[in-house]
Design a protein around this motif. Structure first.
Motif, short mmCIF file in Angstrom:
data_model
loop_
_atom_site.label_atom_id
_atom_site.label_comp_id
_atom_site.label_asym_id
_atom_site.label_seq_id
_atom_site.Cartn_x
_atom_site.Cartn_y
_atom_site.Cartn_z
N ASP A 1 39.70 23.90 46.85
CA ASP A 1 40.95 24.48 46.34
C ASP A 1 41.76 23.38 45.67
O ASP A 1 41.97 22.32 46.26
CB ASP A 1 41.73 25.11 47.50
N LYS B 1 38.87 24.31 39.07
CA LYS B 1 37.66 25.02 38.62
C LYS B 1 37.98 26.32 37.88
O LYS B 1 37.24 26.69 36.97
CB LYS B 1 36.70 25.24 39.81
N SER B 2 39.08 27.00 38.24
CA SER B 2 39.37 28.27 37.54
C SER B 2 39.71 28.01 36.08
O SER B 2 39.26 28.74 35.19
CB SER B 2 40.52 29.01 38.24
N ARG C 1 38.48 40.92 49.44
CA ARG C 1 39.26 39.69 49.24
C ARG C 1 40.57 39.73 50.04
O ARG C 1 40.94 38.75 50.69
CB ARG C 1 39.56 39.52 47.74
N PHE D 1 32.49 37.54 52.71
CA PHE D 1 32.26 36.97 51.38
C PHE D 1 30.90 37.42 50.83
O PHE D 1 30.75 37.69 49.63
CB PHE D 1 32.34 35.44 51.42
N ARG E 1 30.12 39.61 47.44
CA ARG E 1 29.14 39.06 46.47
C ARG E 1 28.05 40.08 46.16
O ARG E 1 27.66 40.25 45.00
CB ARG E 1 28.54 37.78 47.09
N ASP F 1 46.59 30.93 50.53
CA ASP F 1 45.94 31.94 51.35
C ASP F 1 45.57 31.36 52.71
O ASP F 1 45.81 30.19 52.99
CB ASP F 1 44.74 32.55 50.60
N ILE G 1 42.86 30.42 54.08
CA ILE G 1 41.94 29.28 54.15
C ILE G 1 42.63 28.01 53.64
O ILE G 1 42.53 26.95 54.26
CB ILE G 1 40.64 29.61 53.37
#
Ligand code: TYD
Length: 203
Positions: free
Chosen positions: A12, A16-17, A50, A68, A72, A151, A153
């Motif tokens: 995070d 990457k986004s 999600r 997850f 997927r 979030d 995590i």
């Protein structure tokens, strides 16, 4: 070149986004049809999963891994598989290696165990190439600090993120043909240039 499936991975705050959007645009500029997806999500069921997976309720590591994997499975069935089948390229912002690094390595479930659970969800549609944005510990913290909401995590903090970063390096060692580490240091354009070099050099 036939349709290609590329996934982008990282802790995070690794950027990457942003890089996934830039990669998809660069591939389109080269004349490819490209579908850009993000995990978890990308289908109505995936978005509902999600909300649960990243929501506030505590859950066991295996419950997390299966949520997850379920999101997927739906994304592969509804979007990724059909796109690749008609020759459209796919750029994924996270895919199986997120589960291997977060649940397999950082949560301690085991990379091979989590890979086994995911195998039937993915079928023949494994990424052809995976790029992990590799960050020095602490560097991603600064980027995360600049963002608004966190979030469940992300909220767990630095220790988990450092285990994830080490998990990604382990994933790269397990799958050297497919997975490539790229330094996330420097400007967005510098990282994009490295990502493109890795894509062009490894496809
Ligand atoms: P993230 O990419 O951070 O989404 P966004 O930037 O839109 O908030 O992904 C959400 C979180 O889910 C992130 O902390 C990583 C985690 N995650 C896993 O632990 N395992 C997985 O398999 C996936 C896909 C994500």
């Amino acid at each position: 070149m036939s349709a290609t499936f590329i996934s982008l991975e990282g802790v995070d705050g690794s950027g990457k986004s942003t890089q996934a959007v830039m990669l998809a645009d660069a591939l389109r500029a080269r004349g490819h049809e490209v579908v850009h997806v993000r995990e978890p999500g990308g289908t109505p069921l995936g978005e509902a999963i999600r909300d649960v997976a990243l929501g506030p309720d505590a859950m066991s590591p295996w419950a997390e891994a299966f949520l997850f994997a379920a999101a997927r499975a739906q994304l592969v069935a509804d979007v990724i598989g059909p796109a690749l089948a008609v020759g459209t390229w796919v750029v994924a912002d996270r895919f199986i290696d997120s589960s291997l690094a977060y649940q397999g390595a950082a949560r301690g479930l085991g990379i091979r165990n989590v890979a086994s659970v995911n195998a039937p969800c993915i079928g023949d549609w494994m990424p052809d190439l995976t790029i992990i944005l590799d960050m020095a510990p602490g560097a991603a913290t600064d980027r995360r600090a600049g963002r608004g909401s966190v979030d469940r995590i992300e909220e767990e903090g630095e220790t988990l993120q450092e285990s994830v970063a080490e998990g990604y390096r382990e994933v790269a060692r397990c799958y050297p043909e497919r997975v490539h580490l790229v330094s996330a240091a420097g400007t967005v354009d510098e990282v994009h240039a490295r990502v493109m070099a890795a894509v062009i050099g490894n496809l």
